[in-house]
Design an enzyme around this catalytic site. Sequence first.
Site, short mmCIF file in Angstrom:
data_model
loop_
_atom_site.label_atom_id
_atom_site.label_comp_id
_atom_site.label_asym_id
_atom_site.label_seq_id
_atom_site.Cartn_x
_atom_site.Cartn_y
_atom_site.Cartn_z
N HIS A 125 0.83 -1.22 0.00
CA HIS A 125 0.00 0.00 0.00
C HIS A 125 0.87 1.27 0.00
O HIS A 125 0.52 2.27 0.63
CB HIS A 125 -0.95 0.03 1.20
N ASN A 138 -10.32 -2.92 2.43
CA ASN A 138 -9.99 -2.91 1.00
C ASN A 138 -11.28 -2.68 0.19
O ASN A 138 -12.37 -2.70 0.75
CB ASN A 138 -9.38 -4.25 0.59
N HIS A 155 -3.95 0.90 12.16
CA HIS A 155 -3.70 -0.34 12.92
C HIS A 155 -5.04 -0.98 13.26
O HIS A 155 -5.89 -0.32 13.87
CB HIS A 155 -2.92 0.01 14.19
FE1 HDD Z 1 -2.57 -4.82 5.53
C1 HDD Z 1 -1.12 -1.79 5.20
C2 HDD Z 1 -5.52 -3.56 4.28
C3 HDD Z 1 -3.91 -7.98 5.51
C4 HDD Z 1 0.21 -5.99 7.01
N1 HDD Z 1 -3.19 -3.02 4.86
C5 HDD Z 1 -2.45 -1.89 4.81
C6 HDD Z 1 -3.24 -0.82 4.30
C7 HDD Z 1 -4.48 -1.31 4.05
C8 HDD Z 1 -4.45 -2.71 4.40
C9 HDD Z 1 -5.66 -0.56 3.47
C10 HDD Z 1 -2.75 0.60 4.06
C11 HDD Z 1 -3.00 1.47 5.26
C12 HDD Z 1 -2.55 2.88 4.97
O1 HDD Z 1 -3.17 3.51 4.09
O2 HDD Z 1 -1.59 3.31 5.59
N2 HDD Z 1 -4.34 -5.62 4.94
C13 HDD Z 1 -5.45 -4.92 4.56
C14 HDD Z 1 -6.58 -5.83 4.47
C15 HDD Z 1 -6.12 -7.06 4.81
C16 HDD Z 1 -4.71 -6.93 5.11
C17 HDD Z 1 -7.99 -5.42 4.08
C18 HDD Z 1 -6.87 -8.36 4.89
C19 HDD Z 1 -8.13 -8.47 5.10
N3 HDD Z 1 -1.95 -6.65 6.11
C20 HDD Z 1 -2.67 -7.82 6.04
C21 HDD Z 1 -1.90 -8.89 6.68
C22 HDD Z 1 -0.74 -8.32 7.12
C23 HDD Z 1 -0.79 -6.92 6.75
C24 HDD Z 1 -2.36 -10.33 6.79
C25 HDD Z 1 0.42 -8.94 7.83
C26 HDD Z 1 0.45 -10.11 8.37
N4 HDD Z 1 -0.75 -4.03 5.96
C27 HDD Z 1 0.23 -4.69 6.63
C28 HDD Z 1 1.41 -3.81 6.98
C29 HDD Z 1 0.98 -2.45 6.40
C30 HDD Z 1 -0.37 -2.76 5.78
C31 HDD Z 1 2.73 -4.34 6.57
C32 HDD Z 1 1.94 -1.75 5.45
C33 HDD Z 1 2.00 -0.34 5.89
C34 HDD Z 1 1.26 -0.30 7.13
O3 HDD Z 1 0.78 -1.53 7.42
O4 HDD Z 1 1.11 0.67 7.84
O5 HDD Z 1 1.57 -3.76 8.35
#
Ligand code: HDD
Length: 739
Positions: free
Chosen positions: A114, A186, A378
């Site tokens: 993202h 999402n 978060h």
């Molecule tokens: Fe995630 C970012 C949505 C599964 C780990 N995620 C992130 C963002 C969105 C989502 C919209 C961007 C937030 C922003 O604008 O800063 N993610 C989802 C959805 C998931 C999902 C809808 C499943 C239903 N994500 C998911 C899993 C993991 C992560 C299973 C780790 C095990 N996601 C992250 C992250 C991020 C992230 C690495 C990257 C940047 C952040 O968090 O701040 O922690």
Amino acid sequence: MSTDDAARPTPPPGAPTHAAAPLEEPTSPREPLPPKPEQQSPVPTTPTGAPLDAEPTDMAQQGAFLTTSTGTRLRDTDHSLKAGSRGPTLLEDHHLREKITHFDHERIPERVVHARGAGAHGVFVGNGAAADLTSAAFLREGVETPVFVRFSTVIGSRGSADTVRDTRGFATKFYTTEGVFDLVGNNMPVFFIQDGIKFPDVVHAAKWHPDREIPQAQTAHDTFWDFVSLHTEAQHHTIWAMSDRAIPRSYRMMEGFGVHTFRLTASDGSTTLVKFHWKPLLGVHSLVWEETQMIAGVDPDFHRRDLYDSIEAGAYPQWELGIQVFEDTEEQVFEGIDLLDPTKLVPEELAPVQPIGILTLSGTPTNFFAESEQVAFHVGHLVPGIAVTDDPLLQTRLFSYVDTQLTRLGGPNFNQLPINRTHAPVNDMLRDGMHQSAVHGGVAPYKPNTLDGGCPFVAGDAENAYVDVPRAVPAKSRTVRELPASFDDHYSQARLFWLSMTPVEQDHIVQAYTFELGKCYDETIRRRQVDCLTRIDGRLAASVAAGLGLPEPTAAEAQPGDTAPSPALSQLGEEWPVEGRTVGVVVDEDADPDVAAAVVAALAEAGTVPLLVAPRGGPVWPDRAEVAHRTLLTARSVEFDAVVLVSVPPPAPNALQPLDTKAAAVATPAVDARVSLLVDEVYRHAKAIGIVGGADTATAVGLSEAVPGVHVGSADAVVEDLLASMRRHRVWERFATSS
Ligand code: HDD
């Protein structure tokens, strides 16, 4: 002459002289422009909840004079301090070192997923419908809660194009009176994997190849298809990603989903399971594939620009927040669907989405970095009344989101950044660490204590403390690395999605699979994915195989049973408002200016954004005020949702013409080739076309009234019919469907 000038050597003969150029910069100091009222960052408080003395605007640029970061006024920022004008630069130049050092560290690591996104401020107003189910104060009737929303693509780097085929993030931060609630969703209701331990695998597979770092922001390559064809729980999300949902027309026209099942807790202690949905009031609308590819070159910032432009024009995007509600049983299963499996949705026909409030985005960021880049979402940011479930994907996410900020935002105090600050009083015992900006009083940041009078005290029900819902844990369970058997069905909902699509949407899905798999080099991967498709639908698999030149696939051994379609999953069949859509109005000097003005006025009256497109810039008619918003050179069809030809400009002498072989083949073309190209593209992309005039005008651009979505006639009639076509989003009849 100053001493310095005297010391300056005379330039050698012939060298360029830097004689004083006319000054264009203002020469007297003035106060910087204040930010717009809706662009203020949240009112800053210390982590103990006390208001900071400084106003939000005091935290950045202020005053008329340039200073160092410690407030010393500066005399010069254009020249480093040297030993003589041709001598070496001096280490003592603090301003030089501060300026360069700060610059060297301006970038922070982009989000691991993202990375590309855009945010906006707004407000959420609850309607009270959820008040019986949850104690969350922000969902009570009429409560207004400030929000910040960040939309994003998942795979691409920060500088990648907006319109790539990808899932879109839809993350909302509610600054409630009871703390921050983040709904990190999402634009698709299901996810690729069922257990968070597979997240690095799916992301590594979807991102670029590690050796060359290509392709950028695409899943059309071997590693992605290698993974999803083997790890088949990904097949449901994958068919969504191959559908028009993955190429939205605008962030304003996307649905959002919390994906997981959440648990609401009411004041009386009762609990319910829910799934969150965002429904855009403008309807769900997509681009067509060729358009997305063109836009990626013509305007890679298309979605970001669209979001900011519409907000600044006052066309505030809105979404209804809704919930599907399920009884909180021990099984956590609804109509055979395991509510803890994030690869499954619950059809709206079985559990209707009940509206609980409205979100309106009305403010663009003041500073992209401070807000959109530093915002930290978060899934564990919860408020009393909302809790998580045991969905194994959600459970891992609860760890990942804080962890990632430690690297991205450089330490554990990221919630003190203005965009992340809660609007509720804070009284934590978290101390010190990198970038600590609070000056904590007291001597006893521990419990129990006497030295700070036992403060702070923990709250109970009466003080609205967060409730950790006591939930049943399976008796005598053993530690295992496995998922329940109910998670084993990987195909029935992919088939449900396929069967819910109209023929046009199905065709787009076939084309998307064929395109993406056509970009794979490894034939075994292509064949394996086609095998997966046979388990979704025989015709889908056969059509993709035919497009790839693979042998006709044999029916899968295990076909999922037939399932009732969910019409709510289709984007077609309804009418939606046209507010904020752009219409190109083609004119030239020979057009009747009053007719053009009437067309523009009627389109604006309907809430669309009419843009005059003329052969050249400046006033369109010598004696009138109207100026061209775009020229035939700067306009491209993809910017418009529809086009009206008020006149058909002939080829302009010496105009820069695109390479148009058709036009070149005609000895003396009657129409400017750029207009022909515009009409061709608008036609191909199934957009409405209005032609003010008679059949001969339509013939000049190769069209007739018999063509679906082509409206010929008087200005009034053309605009009325055009708007009717636009309400259906596209002229769907123009797509030749194979079924
Ligand atoms: Fe995630 C970012 C949505 C599964 C780990 N995620 C992130 C963002 C969105 C989502 C919209 C961007 C937030 C922003 O604008 O800063 N993610 C989802 C959805 C998931 C999902 C809808 C499943 C239903 N994500 C998911 C899993 C993991 C992560 C299973 C780790 C095990 N996601 C992250 C992250 C991020 C992230 C690495 C990257 C940047 C952040 O968090 O701040 O922690």
